[in-house]
Design a protein around this motif. Structure first.
Motif, PDB file in Angstrom:
ATOM      1  N   LYS A  67     -26.278  -0.349  -4.035  1.00 51.14           N
ATOM      2  CA  LYS A  67     -27.493  -0.694  -4.766  1.00 51.14           C
ATOM      3  C   LYS A  67     -27.126  -1.831  -5.699  1.00 51.14           C
ATOM      4  O   LYS A  67     -26.158  -1.728  -6.463  1.00 51.14           O
ATOM      5  N   GLU A  78     -30.233 -12.120  -8.625  1.00 52.42           N
ATOM      6  CA  GLU A  78     -31.141 -13.265  -8.656  1.00 52.42           C
ATOM      7  C   GLU A  78     -30.504 -14.357  -7.831  1.00 52.42           C
ATOM      8  O   GLU A  78     -29.323 -14.662  -7.989  1.00 52.42           O
ATOM      9  N   ASP A 119     -35.401 -15.778  -5.024  1.00 50.26           N
ATOM     10  CA  ASP A 119     -35.518 -14.331  -4.809  1.00 50.26           C
ATOM     11  C   ASP A 119     -34.834 -13.608  -5.957  1.00 50.26           C
ATOM     12  O   ASP A 119     -33.900 -14.135  -6.574  1.00 50.26           O
ATOM     13  N   SER A 120     -35.297 -12.385  -6.251  1.00 43.07           N
ATOM     14  CA  SER A 120     -34.659 -11.588  -7.302  1.00 43.07           C
ATOM     15  C   SER A 120     -35.081 -10.137  -7.164  1.00 43.07           C
ATOM     16  O   SER A 120     -36.093  -9.830  -6.532  1.00 43.07           O
ATOM     17  N   SER A 121     -34.288  -9.263  -7.751  1.00 38.96           N
ATOM     18  CA  SER A 121     -34.614  -7.837  -7.809  1.00 38.96           C
ATOM     19  C   SER A 121     -34.063  -7.281  -9.107  1.00 38.96           C
ATOM     20  O   SER A 121     -32.865  -7.039  -9.230  1.00 38.96           O
ATOM     21  N   GLU A 122     -34.943  -7.095 -10.080  1.00 38.25           N
ATOM     22  CA  GLU A 122     -34.521  -6.580 -11.379  1.00 38.25           C
ATOM     23  C   GLU A 122     -34.240  -5.081 -11.336  1.00 38.25           C
ATOM     24  O   GLU A 122     -33.411  -4.575 -12.105  1.00 38.25           O
ATOM     25  N   ASP A 123     -34.939  -4.371 -10.460  1.00 39.90           N
ATOM     26  CA  ASP A 123     -34.761  -2.920 -10.382  1.00 39.90           C
ATOM     27  C   ASP A 123     -33.635  -2.522  -9.438  1.00 39.90           C
ATOM     28  O   ASP A 123     -33.164  -1.385  -9.478  1.00 39.90           O
ATOM     29  N   LYS A 148     -28.572  -5.279  -8.200  1.00 43.16           N
ATOM     30  CA  LYS A 148     -29.566  -6.144  -8.816  1.00 43.16           C
ATOM     31  C   LYS A 148     -29.089  -7.579  -8.622  1.00 43.16           C
ATOM     32  O   LYS A 148     -27.877  -7.843  -8.657  1.00 43.16           O
ATOM     33  N   ILE A 177     -32.018  -3.004  -5.246  1.00 49.59           N
ATOM     34  CA  ILE A 177     -32.366  -2.516  -3.922  1.00 49.59           C
ATOM     35  C   ILE A 177     -31.104  -2.014  -3.223  1.00 49.59           C
ATOM     36  O   ILE A 177     -29.993  -2.418  -3.572  1.00 49.59           O
TER      37      ILE A 177
END
Length: 296
Positions: free
Chosen positions: A216, A220, A230-234, A218, A236
């Motif tokens: 998992k 950017e 693209d980014s994922s602060e929570d 986080k 994936i």
């Protein structure tokens, strides 16, 4: 070879043949049957203009021509075998030349606009097969030749398209190489043998993922000019081997809890093809990655 290459496209197609001055009769409403006949048909046209334009590629400024074709089909004698065959030829001909022919061109040459197939030969081959005219070759021989040549032509066209992309995006590739060369000189930046660079922002103390693990993370992602794509602060979850090669390498070096900034050469990112509309071919990429946990 795609197995649907020789399949007949039996899709509904707009009939554009002229039929003289045929026009629909003026509707009459003498009873309920007259009314429902008209209204049912009109109700069925809800969204039809959008369908013609979007699904069939018809220029809807030519609806009078559509109406002529529709009337020829609608008013034809269902027992007239010659007329039935003629209308089937119109329908299947457009399905083949607008549908399958264009799709094959896109598969082989990169886009329907660059279709390099010979349309006249395509038509001749289809009609010879359909009418069992085997003077030049029989259907099995044609199938064998198509099977053997398809992969060869596809490979040749891929090389041609790759050369075109390389020429078009040569400046992009050079800019990425220059960026990475300068980045490698900065304090704290570590170079891996593959060409990937990284800088430790925060070193974690947990376990390190293996190729068979899922993590998992986080992150950017940015282009070298700083544009975020693209980014994922929570965070994936994804398999270590399910991401681009540059990521695969660093994920197997980062202890759980680590935050690194990584700099990936284009050939270990999306390479000559790029990705979508945001990442051009031959783009070096920058990522901030935090490994939150290893998911077993």
């Amino acid at each position: 070879m795609r197995k649907n290459i020789l399949a007949v496209c039996l899709i509904a197609a707009t009939v554009l043949a002229s039929c003289g001055d045929k026009k629909p009769s003026k509707p009459v409403f003498n009873n309920k049957i007259d009314t429902i006949s008209y209204c049912i048909a009109m109700a069925r046209t809800n969204g039809f203009i959008e369908y013609l334009a979007g699904q069939m590629g018809v220029d809807t400024t030519y609806m009078k021509d559509f109406a002529r074709g529709f009337m020829e089909a609608a008013k034809s004698d269902p027992n007239d075998e010659a007329q039935k065959a003629y209308l089937a030829g119109l329908q299947i001909g457009q399905g083949e030349l607008v549908g399958t022919f264009g799709q094959l061109g896109a598969q082989l040459f990169g886009s329907e606009e660059d279709n390099g197939l010979n349309a006249d030969n395509y038509i001749a081959g289809f009609l010879d097969g359909a009418t069992c005219n085997f003077k030049l070759m029989d259907r099995q021989k044609a199938t064998n030749i198509a099977d053997s040549l398809y992969e060869i032509v596809a490979a040749e066209q891929q090389e041609i398209q790759a050369a075109k992309r390389a020429e078009k995006f040569a400046e992009n590739k050079a800019a990425g190489e220059a960026f990475l060369a300068e980045k490698a000189k900065e304090d704290g930046v570590i170079a891996l043998e593959s060409g990937v660079l990284y800088k430790v922002i925060e070193e974690g103390k947990g376990a390190i993922a293996t190729a068979t693990d899922r993590v998992k993370a986080k992150y950017e992602g940015r282009l070298i000019d700083g544009t975020v794509f693209d980014s994922s602060e929570d965070g994936i979850v994804f398999p270590v081997m399910g991401v681009i090669k540059g990521w695969q390498e660093v994920l197997q070096l980062m202890p759980e809890g680590s935050k690194w900034q990584i700099y990936i050469p284009q050939d270990l990112a999306y390479g000559e093809r790029g990705s979508g509309n945001k990442i051009d071919p031959y783009s070096a990429l920058v990522f901030d990655i935090e490994v939150v946990e290893i998911v077993k």
